[in-house]
Design a protein around this motif. Structure first.
Motif, PDB file in Angstrom:
ATOM      1  N   LEU A  10       0.851  -1.182   0.000  1.00 37.26           N
ATOM      2  CA  LEU A  10       0.000   0.000   0.000  1.00 37.26           C
ATOM      3  C   LEU A  10       0.892   1.239   0.000  1.00 37.26           C
ATOM      4  O   LEU A  10       1.806   1.364   0.825  1.00 37.26           O
ATOM      5  N   GLN A  82       4.893   3.131   3.494  1.00 37.50           N
ATOM      6  CA  GLN A  82       3.570   3.321   2.894  1.00 37.50           C
ATOM      7  C   GLN A  82       3.170   4.800   2.867  1.00 37.50           C
ATOM      8  O   GLN A  82       2.005   5.119   2.644  1.00 37.50           O
ATOM      9  N   TYR A  86      -2.635   3.822   5.729  1.00 39.82           N
ATOM     10  CA  TYR A  86      -3.028   2.542   6.325  1.00 39.82           C
ATOM     11  C   TYR A  86      -4.526   2.364   6.130  1.00 39.82           C
ATOM     12  O   TYR A  86      -5.249   3.311   5.796  1.00 39.82           O
ATOM     13  N   ASP A 251      -0.867  -4.203   3.431  1.00 34.10           N
ATOM     14  CA  ASP A 251      -0.817  -3.122   4.410  1.00 34.10           C
ATOM     15  C   ASP A 251      -0.155  -3.707   5.647  1.00 34.10           C
ATOM     16  O   ASP A 251      -0.669  -4.640   6.263  1.00 34.10           O
TER      17      ASP A 251
END
Length: 497
Positions: A10, A82, A86, A251
């Protein structure tokens, strides 16, 4: 899980490829500016306060968050690759996934202290928020614990702090030295008078290191109180796998929570604030009133479900709400016994709040175990139920249903002791002794419990009306078996003629 490791991570680059069923930020990440430093980047903050902020960023991009962990590098190392993104899973009858982008920076103070202090001294930062749990405030009662190892260190080395108190104070000191306006400091932990206690700790610490700084803080810095509420189950591999399957990307640290969330904030800020109310937060000067409503209505009902439900051999809150007698009794308890007996905030509509609590209890996606709610009953009962009983007696209101909840705890203790099941309670050994000595005689058993001064304090423990009602409720539950509890609930729900 092996094949999931091959999925892309992600990130900003993968956002555009997510399925249309997944909600994504309604703003451009590059347009966001950090206006909040949050200390304590745990799952609750990321599932709760950060989501409120995320709702505001499209119209108010100046309030993005820098998340700071004091010691652990785990959240930073998971989310920095990322770009702070999230996934939040909302748990309800129709669960949904949403990518949160409010965390525009993640730092760990343990090895990035200079970056944390630079961010605290940033003029764009006007608010510092905290979720560090009660122990993170380094308190001894109402005062700063000057013997706490982190406080001992920080007093000796105030320019290289370890504690949240040390960082908040040093950040304010840097702003004073630079001639900058201070930031407001907002505690978001479930701690009574959280803003007042945080303010007291910071002032006590500041007076030790710099009296002039303490005077400036006292005159210019505000520490609003707040109240937060939402059930946030821990992240596990099942959640990670579900998120990966839905997003088709990995994730490292998604979070989950029930669909319900509440955030009540005292509107007392010294340097601007986000328009929290536009995201559904409540601004109020009566945080204590909202705390009381949560404690008495929500938590009081929770404890009632825990003890009566456990005696009925039910496992979870949602399961307990499938027991029509028990669900009906708990609803009546809230509407007819608790709400009329306690002072509520002016703008809290009790029927609507109770409706929301009942919907939360029925949520099948949350497996809130009654056994866990039953923990620490000796500490919980005085504030969740006994205080309401005392206020009901003072107002000459009926207390029978409230006493049935208390008697259920006594029967629960008696059953656990008889079955050799250890209690999770600070008074576990003493309660086990009392429980084993119970004979089923309502007068003798109730009187034995009433000797527990840390639970049943005077004058309530000596009030003849309370003693009679408690003995009657205990006797009605008889041997505390499911059949006895069901008969008692049937009788309790029968209209008075």
């Amino acid at each position: 899980m092996a094949e999931l490791c091959d999925l892309p991570r992600l990130s900003e680059q993968t956002l555009a490829d997510l399925p249309a069923t997944v909600a994504t930020p309604a703003y451009r990440l590059e347009d966001m500016r950090i206006g909040i430093v949050h200390i304590g980047v745990g799952a609750f903050h990321r599932a709760h306060q950060a989501v409120y902020i995320d709702d505001l960023l499209a119209a108010h991009p100046e309030w993005a968050i820098c998340g700071v962990s004091l010691h652990s590098t785990e959240v930073r190392d998971a989310l920095r690759p990322q770009q702070g993104l999230y996934t939040l899973q909302l748990l309800g009858e129709q669960s949904g996934l949403r990518v949160i982008g409010a965390m525009r920076e993640l730092l760990c103070a343990r090895d990035e202290s200079a970056a944390v202090l630079a961010r605290l001294a940033d003029p764009d930062v006007r608010l510092v928020t905290l979720t560090i749990t009660e122990k993170g405030y380094c308190l001894a009662g109402q005062d700063l614990d000057t013997a706490h190892p982190d406080i001992v260190h920080d007093l000796a080395h105030p320019e290289s702090p370890r504690s949240a108190i040390g960082y908040v104070t040093l950040g304010l000191r840097r702003r004073l030295q630079l001639g900058l306006a201070p930031y407001s400091v907002l505690s978001c932990d479930n701690l009574a008078d959280n803003g007042g206690r945080l303010r007291g700790a910071v002032l006590q610490y500041a007076r030790r290191i710099d009296p002039a700084l303490a005077n400036w803080i006292e005159a210019h810095v505000t520490f609003p109180c707040s109240m937060v509420d939402s059930i946030t189950p821990a992240t596990d591999d099942a959640l990670r796998e579900h998120v990966a399957n839905e997003l088709r990307c990995r994730d490292a640290w998604p979070v989950q929570r029930e669909t319900y969330a509440q955030w009540v904030i005292e509107d007392r800020f010294c340097n601007q604030r986000p328009p929290f109310q536009l995201a559904g937060a409540t601004l109020s000067d009566d945080i204590a009133g909202y705390d009381r409503a949560k404690l008495r209505l929500l938590n009081g009902a929770h404890s009632t479900l825990a003890y009566l439900g456990s005696l009925l051999n039910v496992e979870t809150v949602a399961d307990a709400m499938q027991e029509s007698l028990l669900a009906g009794f708990v609803e009546r308890l809230m509407r007819d016994a608790i709400a009329p007996a306690i002072p509520l905030p002016d703008h809290l509509d009790a029927p609507t709040y109770i409706d929301a609590i009942l919907a939360r209890f029925r949520n099948p996606a949350i497996r809130h175990r009654l056994a866990q709610i039953a923990w620490d009953g000796s500490q919980k009962l005085p504030v969740r139920l006994l205080s309401t009983i005392a206020e009901a007696l003072a107002a000459d209101k009926p207390i029978g249903d409230l006493c049935l909840a208390v008697a259920a705890w006594m029967q629960f203790v008696r059953r656990q002791a008889r079955n050799g099941v250890a209690l999770v309670d600070p008074l576990a050994d003493l309660l086990a002794t009392v429980g084993l000595a119970c004979t089923g005689d309502a007068v003798g058993d109730v009187n034995a419990f009433l000797q527990l001064d840390t639970v049943f304090a005077a004058p309530l423990s000596r009030d003849a009306r309370f003693i009679r009602a408690l003995q009657a409720a205990y006797a009605a539950l008889a041997d505390g078996t499911p059949a006895s509890v069901s008969r008692t609930l049937i009788a309790a729900m029968r209209p008075v003629t």
